[in-house]
Write an enzyme that holds these catalytic residues in place. Sequence first.
Site, PDB file in Angstrom:
ATOM      1  N   ASN A  12      16.744  -1.242  15.038  1.00 17.36           N
ATOM      2  CA  ASN A  12      17.209  -2.031  13.894  1.00 17.36           C
ATOM      3  C   ASN A  12      17.094  -3.495  14.286  1.00 17.36           C
ATOM      4  O   ASN A  12      17.884  -3.995  15.084  1.00 17.36           O
ATOM      5  CB  ASN A  12      18.669  -1.651  13.585  1.00 17.36           C
ATOM      6  N   LYS A  14      17.561  -6.046  12.507  1.00 20.55           N
ATOM      7  CA  LYS A  14      18.517  -6.903  11.784  1.00 20.55           C
ATOM      8  C   LYS A  14      17.782  -8.144  11.241  1.00 20.55           C
ATOM      9  O   LYS A  14      16.622  -8.029  10.854  1.00 20.55           O
ATOM     10  CB  LYS A  14      19.693  -7.247  12.696  1.00 20.55           C
ATOM     11  N   HIS A  99      25.162   0.419   7.114  1.00 19.06           N
ATOM     12  CA  HIS A  99      25.398  -0.209   8.420  1.00 19.06           C
ATOM     13  C   HIS A  99      26.705  -1.008   8.358  1.00 19.06           C
ATOM     14  O   HIS A  99      27.031  -1.602   7.332  1.00 19.06           O
ATOM     15  CB  HIS A  99      24.221  -1.123   8.788  1.00 19.06           C
ATOM     16  N   GLU A 101      27.486  -3.820   9.397  1.00 18.40           N
ATOM     17  CA  GLU A 101      27.349  -5.232   9.010  1.00 18.40           C
ATOM     18  C   GLU A 101      27.241  -5.365   7.500  1.00 18.40           C
ATOM     19  O   GLU A 101      27.695  -6.340   6.912  1.00 18.40           O
ATOM     20  CB  GLU A 101      26.144  -5.852   9.743  1.00 18.40           C
ATOM     21  N   GLU A 171      28.057   4.579  14.961  1.00 13.02           N
ATOM     22  CA  GLU A 171      28.038   3.243  15.543  1.00 13.02           C
ATOM     23  C   GLU A 171      29.441   2.655  15.502  1.00 13.02           C
ATOM     24  O   GLU A 171      29.842   2.074  14.485  1.00 13.02           O
ATOM     25  CB  GLU A 171      27.099   2.326  14.750  1.00 13.02           C
ATOM     26  N   GLY A 177      26.601  -5.044  19.492  1.00 12.60           N
ATOM     27  CA  GLY A 177      26.281  -6.412  19.903  1.00 12.60           C
ATOM     28  C   GLY A 177      27.281  -7.008  20.878  1.00 12.60           C
ATOM     29  O   GLY A 177      27.282  -8.212  21.124  1.00 12.60           O
ATOM     30  N   SER A 223      25.168  -1.272  21.591  1.00  9.27           N
ATOM     31  CA  SER A 223      24.832  -1.741  22.943  1.00  9.27           C
ATOM     32  C   SER A 223      24.039  -0.719  23.757  1.00  9.27           C
ATOM     33  O   SER A 223      24.253  -0.583  24.967  1.00  9.27           O
ATOM     34  CB  SER A 223      26.101  -2.192  23.690  1.00  9.27           C
TER      35      SER A 223
HETATM   36  P1  13P Z   1      23.279  -3.475  19.353  1.00  9.65           P
HETATM   37  O1  13P Z   1      22.369  -2.481  20.018  1.00  9.65           O
HETATM   38  O2  13P Z   1      22.768  -4.884  19.399  1.00  9.65           O
HETATM   39  O3  13P Z   1      24.696  -3.336  19.848  1.00  9.65           O
HETATM   40  O4  13P Z   1      23.318  -3.117  17.780  1.00  9.65           O
HETATM   41  C1  13P Z   1      23.544  -1.806  17.409  1.00  9.65           C
HETATM   42  C2  13P Z   1      23.297  -1.681  15.950  1.00  9.65           C
HETATM   43  O5  13P Z   1      24.035  -2.208  15.139  1.00  9.65           O
HETATM   44  C3  13P Z   1      22.120  -0.913  15.520  1.00  9.65           C
HETATM   45  O6  13P Z   1      22.157  -0.645  14.164  1.00  9.65           O
END
Ligand code: 13P
Length: 271
Positions: A12, A14, A99, A101, A171, A177, A223
């Site tokens: 992803n 983003k 997601h 976010e 997740e 992150g 992560s």
């Molecule tokens: P990270 O791997 O940067 O923690 O992000 C995970 C994520 O949100 C994947 O959709």
Amino acid sequence: MSTDRKTIIAGNWKMHKTHEEAAELASAVVKGVEGKSDLPEVVLCPPFTALAAVVDATRGSSVKVGAQNMDYRNEGAFTGEISPVMLSKMGVTHVILGHSERRQFFGETNSTVNLKLKAALEHGLVPIVCVGESLDERESGLTDSVVRRQVAAALEDLTEADIETLVIAYEPVWAIGTGKTCEATEANRVAESIRSTVNDFFATEAGSKSKIGETIPILYGGSVKASNVDEQLELPHIDGSLVGGASLSAPDFLPIIEGGSRRVKLTPSAS
Ligand code: 13P
């Protein structure tokens, strides 16, 4: 591991990468997996503006392309939105839905995730539905109830036959992150609880049980790196990874795909 569920490694990206940068990264991933055996399903999810470039760069390879979101309607006066028809017509095969976010910053709710899931299935897009608890929820002991609610709400009005292609990603929001990975055994426990939630959802009032939950690939995200992917993928309920930061460069992402290949090797039917 006693599973023939698919192993999936999805990146992803983003809000990263211009279309040119995205094409370059996609080409490097394609080159990195070329000729390899025991590959997991690899899915690249760039921003909307780079989807066409990544579809082009992956054409003729086994690498798939996913969107990070979509609207649930086919067309209309919805400024700024992208429809499932637009995605599937351009060669996009997967879509990330719900997601954290999007839930946190863009008003995504359990009910819009449900509408989007139905639309994705209707248009032949493989949905990757994200669920996971916040730090507050975890610390208050609400992890299982939050995740169960998110899963059950996403499935509303669907039948077992509808969800043949469904993928779920666990997740935990606090692990995204932050560099704080959820302990693999805990991620595995939640993944197992997601499977039983799906089974419970489709159990009938007459008492007949469902086993559909055992067939759904469940990814872990938060992560994920080359250094921790093996400990996650060797557990029985984690079938792959949804990778954020470490999917943004080929040298970081290709070793994670290799982790997926090690799982495929252990479970030969899971490719
Ligand atoms: P990270 O791997 O940067 O923690 O992000 C995970 C994520 O949100 C994947 O959709």
